[in-house]
Motif scaffolding. Structure first.
Motif, PDB file in Angstrom:
ATOM      1  N   CYS A 188       0.817  -1.219   0.000  1.00 36.31           N
ATOM      2  CA  CYS A 188       0.000   0.000   0.000  1.00 36.31           C
ATOM      3  C   CYS A 188       0.844   1.260   0.000  1.00 36.31           C
ATOM      4  O   CYS A 188       0.433   2.301  -0.481  1.00 36.31           O
ATOM      5  CB  CYS A 188      -0.893   0.044   1.232  1.00 36.31           C
ATOM      6  SG  CYS A 188      -2.019  -1.329   1.314  1.00 36.31           S
ATOM      7  N   CYS A 189       2.028   1.166   0.588  1.00 38.13           N
ATOM      8  CA  CYS A 189       2.785   2.372   0.879  1.00 38.13           C
ATOM      9  C   CYS A 189       3.069   3.223  -0.356  1.00 38.13           C
ATOM     10  O   CYS A 189       2.779   4.400  -0.377  1.00 38.13           O
ATOM     11  CB  CYS A 189       4.090   2.006   1.559  1.00 38.13           C
ATOM     12  SG  CYS A 189       5.076   3.447   1.899  1.00 38.13           S
ATOM     13  N   ALA A 190       3.585   2.575  -1.396  1.00 38.80           N
ATOM     14  CA  ALA A 190       3.964   3.324  -2.598  1.00 38.80           C
ATOM     15  C   ALA A 190       2.785   4.136  -3.109  1.00 38.80           C
ATOM     16  O   ALA A 190       2.936   5.292  -3.514  1.00 38.80           O
ATOM     17  CB  ALA A 190       4.458   2.377  -3.661  1.00 38.80           C
ATOM     18  N   THR A 192       0.286   5.432  -1.504  1.00 38.70           N
ATOM     19  CA  THR A 192      -0.011   6.620  -0.704  1.00 38.70           C
ATOM     20  C   THR A 192       1.032   7.706  -0.915  1.00 38.70           C
ATOM     21  O   THR A 192       0.706   8.871  -1.043  1.00 38.70           O
ATOM     22  CB  THR A 192      -0.068   6.273   0.785  1.00 38.70           C
ATOM     23  OG1 THR A 192      -1.061   5.292   0.944  1.00 38.70           O
ATOM     24  CG2 THR A 192      -0.429   7.481   1.609  1.00 38.70           C
ATOM     25  N   HIS A 193       2.303   7.286  -0.981  1.00 38.90           N
ATOM     26  CA  HIS A 193       3.326   8.311  -1.177  1.00 38.90           C
ATOM     27  C   HIS A 193       3.133   9.011  -2.503  1.00 38.90           C
ATOM     28  O   HIS A 193       3.249  10.214  -2.611  1.00 38.90           O
ATOM     29  CB  HIS A 193       4.732   7.696  -1.086  1.00 38.90           C
ATOM     30  CG  HIS A 193       5.087   7.311   0.317  1.00 38.90           C
ATOM     31  ND1 HIS A 193       5.069   8.213   1.337  1.00 38.90           N
ATOM     32  CD2 HIS A 193       5.428   6.127   0.860  1.00 38.90           C
ATOM     33  CE1 HIS A 193       5.399   7.593   2.455  1.00 38.90           C
ATOM     34  NE2 HIS A 193       5.602   6.325   2.200  1.00 38.90           N
ATOM     35  N   GLU A 194       2.712   8.196  -3.493  1.00 37.97           N
ATOM     36  CA  GLU A 194       2.451   8.773  -4.803  1.00 37.97           C
ATOM     37  C   GLU A 194       1.278   9.755  -4.704  1.00 37.97           C
ATOM     38  O   GLU A 194       1.310  10.844  -5.255  1.00 37.97           O
ATOM     39  CB  GLU A 194       2.102   7.621  -5.750  1.00 37.97           C
ATOM     40  CG  GLU A 194       2.037   8.010  -7.215  1.00 37.97           C
ATOM     41  CD  GLU A 194       1.561   6.815  -8.030  1.00 37.97           C
ATOM     42  OE1 GLU A 194       2.128   5.724  -7.851  1.00 37.97           O
ATOM     43  OE2 GLU A 194       0.631   6.984  -8.819  1.00 37.97           O
ATOM     44  N   THR A 211       2.090  10.286  10.097  1.00 36.38           N
ATOM     45  CA  THR A 211       2.580   8.950   9.757  1.00 36.38           C
ATOM     46  C   THR A 211       1.984   8.532   8.414  1.00 36.38           C
ATOM     47  O   THR A 211       0.958   9.024   7.997  1.00 36.38           O
ATOM     48  CB  THR A 211       2.179   7.919  10.826  1.00 36.38           C
ATOM     49  OG1 THR A 211       0.779   8.007  10.996  1.00 36.38           O
ATOM     50  CG2 THR A 211       2.879   8.175  12.136  1.00 36.38           C
ATOM     51  N   CYS A 212       2.640   7.598   7.766  1.00 36.01           N
ATOM     52  CA  CYS A 212       2.211   7.184   6.430  1.00 36.01           C
ATOM     53  C   CYS A 212       1.063   6.177   6.526  1.00 36.01           C
ATOM     54  O   CYS A 212       1.186   5.127   7.146  1.00 36.01           O
ATOM     55  CB  CYS A 212       3.392   6.568   5.696  1.00 36.01           C
ATOM     56  SG  CYS A 212       2.915   5.750   4.189  1.00 36.01           S
ATOM     57  N   GLU A 213      -0.049   6.526   5.898  1.00 39.47           N
ATOM     58  CA  GLU A 213      -1.249   5.688   5.919  1.00 39.47           C
ATOM     59  C   GLU A 213      -0.974   4.337   5.240  1.00 39.47           C
ATOM     60  O   GLU A 213      -1.422   3.296   5.707  1.00 39.47           O
ATOM     61  CB  GLU A 213      -2.345   6.426   5.153  1.00 39.47           C
ATOM     62  CG  GLU A 213      -3.725   6.169   5.656  1.00 39.47           C
ATOM     63  CD  GLU A 213      -4.737   7.047   4.927  1.00 39.47           C
ATOM     64  OE1 GLU A 213      -4.999   6.785   3.738  1.00 39.47           O
ATOM     65  OE2 GLU A 213      -5.251   7.991   5.550  1.00 39.47           O
ATOM     66  N   GLY A 214      -0.215   4.397   4.137  1.00 40.71           N
ATOM     67  CA  GLY A 214       0.099   3.171   3.397  1.00 40.71           C
ATOM     68  C   GLY A 214       0.944   2.224   4.222  1.00 40.71           C
ATOM     69  O   GLY A 214       0.702   1.014   4.244  1.00 40.71           O
ATOM     70  N   CYS A 215       1.932   2.788   4.931  1.00 44.70           N
ATOM     71  CA  CYS A 215       2.791   1.940   5.776  1.00 44.70           C
ATOM     72  C   CYS A 215       1.956   1.302   6.882  1.00 44.70           C
ATOM     73  O   CYS A 215       2.150   0.133   7.211  1.00 44.70           O
ATOM     74  CB  CYS A 215       3.921   2.762   6.386  1.00 44.70           C
ATOM     75  SG  CYS A 215       5.153   3.239   5.172  1.00 44.70           S
ATOM     76  N   ALA A 216       1.023   2.076   7.442  1.00 44.58           N
ATOM     77  CA  ALA A 216       0.158   1.538   8.499  1.00 44.58           C
ATOM     78  C   ALA A 216      -0.649   0.368   7.947  1.00 44.58           C
ATOM     79  O   ALA A 216      -0.802  -0.665   8.614  1.00 44.58           O
ATOM     80  CB  ALA A 216      -0.767   2.624   9.036  1.00 44.58           C
TER      81      ALA A 216
HETATM   82 ZN   LIG Z   1       4.770   4.703   3.609  1.00 40.62          ZN
END
Ligand SMILES: [Zn+2]
Length: 231
Positions: A188-190, A192-194, A211-216
């Motif tokens: 998911c992370c990529a 969200t960062h995008e 905090t990063c939603e994708g990492c969560a």
């Molecule tokens: Zn992230």
């Protein structure tokens, strides 16, 4: 004398209007199914009032095994009636078992959506996880919104962890056969960062969230994968 008559007419629970008695029994059932079943045995009126759909809708299922080890027709009928009356916990349990075992996928998703809409946090969590695994970008975003909504909820302090543990416990009890969960882990992370560097409109919540939603979400996926059969 008038006072005594009034006293007598107001002290018997049997003299309560049916809707009030129903509300009382709903509350009894929502804290303990055992107490509700005892109340049903008290008298004919209690038994009749306890058969209302609203009672089945709210009754607590805490005393029932999430995945029954032995088939019991009486329990199966009771749980089916609970689901028909839209008891969110009953819908959640059956929908998760069905979806992860690769059975009745459409109706399982519908039930989870309905349970989540009625405010059942574990159903919202399971739905979020399913959306992340199913994997189209739109569904992934919906899944991330659901999980991050649970994370930020002020009414659910520590609730995300409880939902996660609930789902993990349930998954350990069943045979997960839906190929969606046997495929490589979605990232998911990529995404969200995008999203955060793109020109897409963002909610106020997104902007303030450090905090990063994708990492969560990736952490949630890892936690769920750990409860799945080895791949
Ligand atoms: Zn992230």
């Amino acid at each position: 004398m008038a006072n005594q008559q009034q006293w007598e007419s107001t002290t018997s629970i049997l003299s309560l209007p049916t809707d009030v008695l129903s509300e009382v029994l709903e509350r009894v059932g929502s804290s303990s199914s055992t107490d509700l079943f005892s109340a049903k045995l008290c008298c004919k009126l209690f038994n009749e009032v306890s058969d209302a759909d609203t009672i089945y809708q709210r009754v607590s299922l805490q005393k029932f095994e999430i995945v029954p080890w032995h088939k019991n027709d009486k329990v199966s009928r009771f749980l089916k009636k609970c689901r028909q009356c839209k008891n969110p916990e009953a819908m959640y349990r059956k929908a998760v078992v069905d979806y992860f075992s690769d059975k009745h996928l459409d109706s399982a998703l519908e039930c989870l959506e309905e349970a989540a809409d009625s405010g059942h946090p574990a159903a919202a969590y399971a739905l979020g996880i399913i959306y992340l695994f199913v994997g189209t970008d739109e569904l992934k975003r919906r899944g991330m919104r659901l999980l991050s909504g649970l994370q930020k909820s002020r009414f659910l302090q520590g609730g995300l962890k409880l939902c996660r543990e609930n789902l993990r416990a349930l998954l350990r009890m069943i045979w997960v056969k839906n190929p969606v969960f046997l495929n490589p882990t979605p990232i998911c992370c990529a995404m969200t960062h995008e999203r955060k560097t793109s020109s897409w409109p963002m909610d106020a919540d997104d902007v303030e969230e450090s905090t990063c939603e994708g990492c969560a979400c990736d952490e949630e996926i890892a936690a769920i994968c750990a409860a799945l059969p080895s791949r």
